[in-house]
Scaffold this active site. Structure first.
Site, PDB file in Angstrom:
ATOM      1  N   LYS A 112       0.820  -1.213   0.000  1.00  0.00           N
ATOM      2  CA  LYS A 112       0.000   0.000   0.000  1.00  0.00           C
ATOM      3  C   LYS A 112       0.859   1.271   0.000  1.00  0.00           C
ATOM      4  O   LYS A 112       0.422   2.315  -0.457  1.00  0.00           O
ATOM      5  CB  LYS A 112      -0.930   0.018   1.216  1.00  0.00           C
ATOM      6  CG  LYS A 112      -1.856  -1.178   1.347  1.00  0.00           C
ATOM      7  CD  LYS A 112      -2.859  -1.271   0.213  1.00  0.00           C
ATOM      8  CE  LYS A 112      -3.980  -2.251   0.500  1.00  0.00           C
ATOM      9  NZ  LYS A 112      -3.556  -3.659   0.565  1.00  0.00           N
TER      10      LYS A 112
HETATM   11  C1  PLP Z   1      -4.189  -4.780   0.097  1.00  0.00           C
HETATM   12  C2  PLP Z   1      -3.384  -6.014   0.036  1.00  0.00           C
HETATM   13  C3  PLP Z   1      -3.635  -6.992  -0.919  1.00  0.00           C
HETATM   14  C4  PLP Z   1      -4.780  -6.913  -1.904  1.00  0.00           C
HETATM   15  O1  PLP Z   1      -4.622  -5.863  -2.835  1.00  0.00           O
HETATM   16  P1  PLP Z   1      -5.904  -5.326  -3.635  1.00  0.00           P
HETATM   17  O2  PLP Z   1      -5.408  -4.149  -4.384  1.00  0.00           O
HETATM   18  O3  PLP Z   1      -6.912  -4.961  -2.601  1.00  0.00           O
HETATM   19  O4  PLP Z   1      -6.363  -6.421  -4.514  1.00  0.00           O
HETATM   20  C5  PLP Z   1      -2.806  -8.100  -0.941  1.00  0.00           C
HETATM   21  N1  PLP Z   1      -1.807  -8.253  -0.050  1.00  0.00           N
HETATM   22  C6  PLP Z   1      -1.546  -7.317   0.889  1.00  0.00           C
HETATM   23  C7  PLP Z   1      -0.440  -7.563   1.854  1.00  0.00           C
HETATM   24  C8  PLP Z   1      -2.308  -6.175   0.956  1.00  0.00           C
HETATM   25  O5  PLP Z   1      -2.048  -5.257   1.899  1.00  0.00           O
END
Ligand code: PLP
Length: 493
Positions: A112
């Protein structure tokens, strides 16, 4: 570049407006009117650039109101020394045909950060360009990683406040500690009784409350989102697909122009959608493999064409993917069928019946590029153990889901093309499950587990995750879904 809503072509806005608003007024998501093309020559040039330069090149055509100076400043500041790897998003080769794209070298140790380190710059600049006088309050519903990354990105950013809601028992102890110890004068965090969908639904209801918005506006505030429905979250993610491809070429894993598959651990469909946009822009990506945990709505959707959220919600070892409604799928449907009325129809069915079935034509198009697979918690831990024993490579639970699904995909289809597993979190964020995966004991709690994982593997934990238990807890509150609006109201008094 202009943008319009997936549910209404007539609603056209600029990039700055799309980023400032987050969600379109009709409930749809903003999408670019066209996708800029990246030529083979440009791709070649990207190979010789730093991550920050690649980011400027990829984002520029999407952000026509932003100057090159602005973009250079944003990318330098967002992808600077807060990343503990100079490559920002390094590609690690595991064997001849498999590599891991590590997207967790930022300040909160999950992917993120790739978007949320730059979003505050994009958002505050967008608000200025739109002549916005009010201050913005960012509201976030998080399944764990978004919350911390958004708090970190917006902490002490002038003219902003940020309030994060997380499901009370839906995040790991490390994730919880990361959030409730967040510093900054403009931040707050609250638990919500229920699961992630409860928290997300609560936030969506607040966004949809016109009377509340008017009242806040009187007080000089408006609400915006840092969830991956905001275009400013998606755009920076397109960059690392190009970057990974370039690094695979530079490292001799593929030749320029070869197909490269990507396997993506998926929740809200934001990460993998960025890969789709990269491919549409001309990146020689092959298949995009959508990897899910026991909440396998998307696996079923890609295999059958029916999206059905009427099913039990599972709390799993990969909590950031515990999602039944993947909001960004709407953008893919729009991109493939090109019809705002068709998309609006599916979304209405989803709202009213919790399910919809796409046309055969649309399903065929989806399956040209996408494959889907899923993985339970036992398989997830097995895969962590295997990667550690065979390669001395430590992966987190989300990444392990993708790695498992890649193996299964290769076995089922015979597609042996080189593949990149998108690695979305540091294994030290999910110590409990990772320790169990590599055969260690996990009978301790939170920060003690971090020390134990370091002890077992001789790998140091990322600096932001050490000493979490020494930091003061600032936010211990927990509310019912119905009280969330009140929490926002109090925060902005
Ligand atoms: C948010 C997240 C995901 C999923 O990503 P999306 O964009 O919501 O599909 C997968 N792994 C981790 C560690 C995340 O923080």
């Amino acid at each position: 570049m202009n943008y319009f809503s997936t549910r209404d072509h007539q609603h056209i806005v600029s990039a700055a407006q799309a980023i400032a608003c987050g969600l379109a007024p009709d409930g749809g998501l903003f999408v670019p009117e066209t996708l800029p093309e990246v030529s083979a020559q440009q791709l070649q040039a990207l190979c010789g650039m730093t991550y920050q330069q690649r980011a400027v090149e990829i984002m520029r055509p999407f952000l026509s109101e932003f100057s090159d100076d602005e973009l250079a400043h944003f990318t330098a500041a967002a992808y600077g020394s807060q990343f503990d790897d100079a490559a920002v998003a390094p590609l690690r080769r595991l064997d001849d045909t498999t590599a891991f794209l590590e997207l967790w070298h930022g300040p909160t140790c999950a992917f993120k950060d790739m978007a949320l380190q730059i979003l505050p710059y994009l958002l505050t600049a967008s608000l200025k360009k739109c002549g916005e006088q009010r201050q913005v309050c960012i509201l976030v519903a998080t399944s764990g990683d978004t919350g911390k990354a958004a708090l970190q990105g917006f902490a002490d950013v002038p003219g902003t406040k940020i309030l994060v809601f997380y499901p009370y028992s839906g995040v790991s102890e490390i994730q919880r500690l990361q959030m409730v110890t967040q510093t900054g004068g403009n931040v707050a965090v609250s638990a919500v009784r229920g699961n992630f969908d409860d928290a997300q639904t609560g936030v969506k209801q607040i966004f949809g409350d016109k009377a509340f918005a008017d009242a806040l506006s009187q007080r000089g505030w408006f609400l915006s989102s840092a969830n991956s429905i905001n275009w400013g979250r998606l755009l920076p993610q397109i960059v690392y697909y190009f970057s990974a491809y370039c690094d695979a070429v530079n490292g001799g894993m593929i030749a320029m122009g070869d197909k490269l598959n990507f396997v993506v651990p998926t929740g809200n469909f934001g990460d993998i959608l960025a890969g789709w946009y990269a491919k549409q822009m001309g990146l020689p990506a092959g298949k995009l493999v959508c990897a899910s945990n026991a909440n396998n709505v998307l696996t079923d959707f890609i295999r059958t064409g029916t999206y059905d959220k009427n099913r039990p919600f599972h709390t799993t070892a990969s909590p950031s993917m515990d999602i039944l409604v993947s909001s960004n799928l709407e953008r893919l449907l729009y991109s493939l069928c090109g019809s705002d009325t068709e998309v609006a129809g599916y979304m209405q069915q989803l709202r009213e019946q919790g399910r919809y079935t796409v046309s055969d034509a649309l399903l065929a198009k989806i399956r040209e590029t996408f494959a889907g697979g899923c993985c339970n918690d036992i398989q997830t831990r097995e895969k962590i153990g295997r990667a550690w024993r065979d390669h001395r490579y430590l992966i987190d639970t989300h990444t392990a889901v993708a790695y498992h699904v890649l193996d299964e995909y290769r076995r089922e289809t015979g597609d042996a093309a080189p593949a990149v597993v998108v690695s979305t979190a540091s294994p030290f964020k999910f110590c409990d499950q990772v320790l169990r995966g590599i055969g260690g004991t996990a009978d301790a709690f939170g920060p003690e587990l971090i020390r134990r994982l370091t002890c077992e593997t001789q790998i140091d934990a990322p600096a932001p995750l050490t000493g979490l238990d020494a930091r003061p807890v600032r936010f211990g509150g927990c509310v019912d879904r119905t009280q969330m609006l009140h929490t926002v109201d109090e925060f902005l008094k």
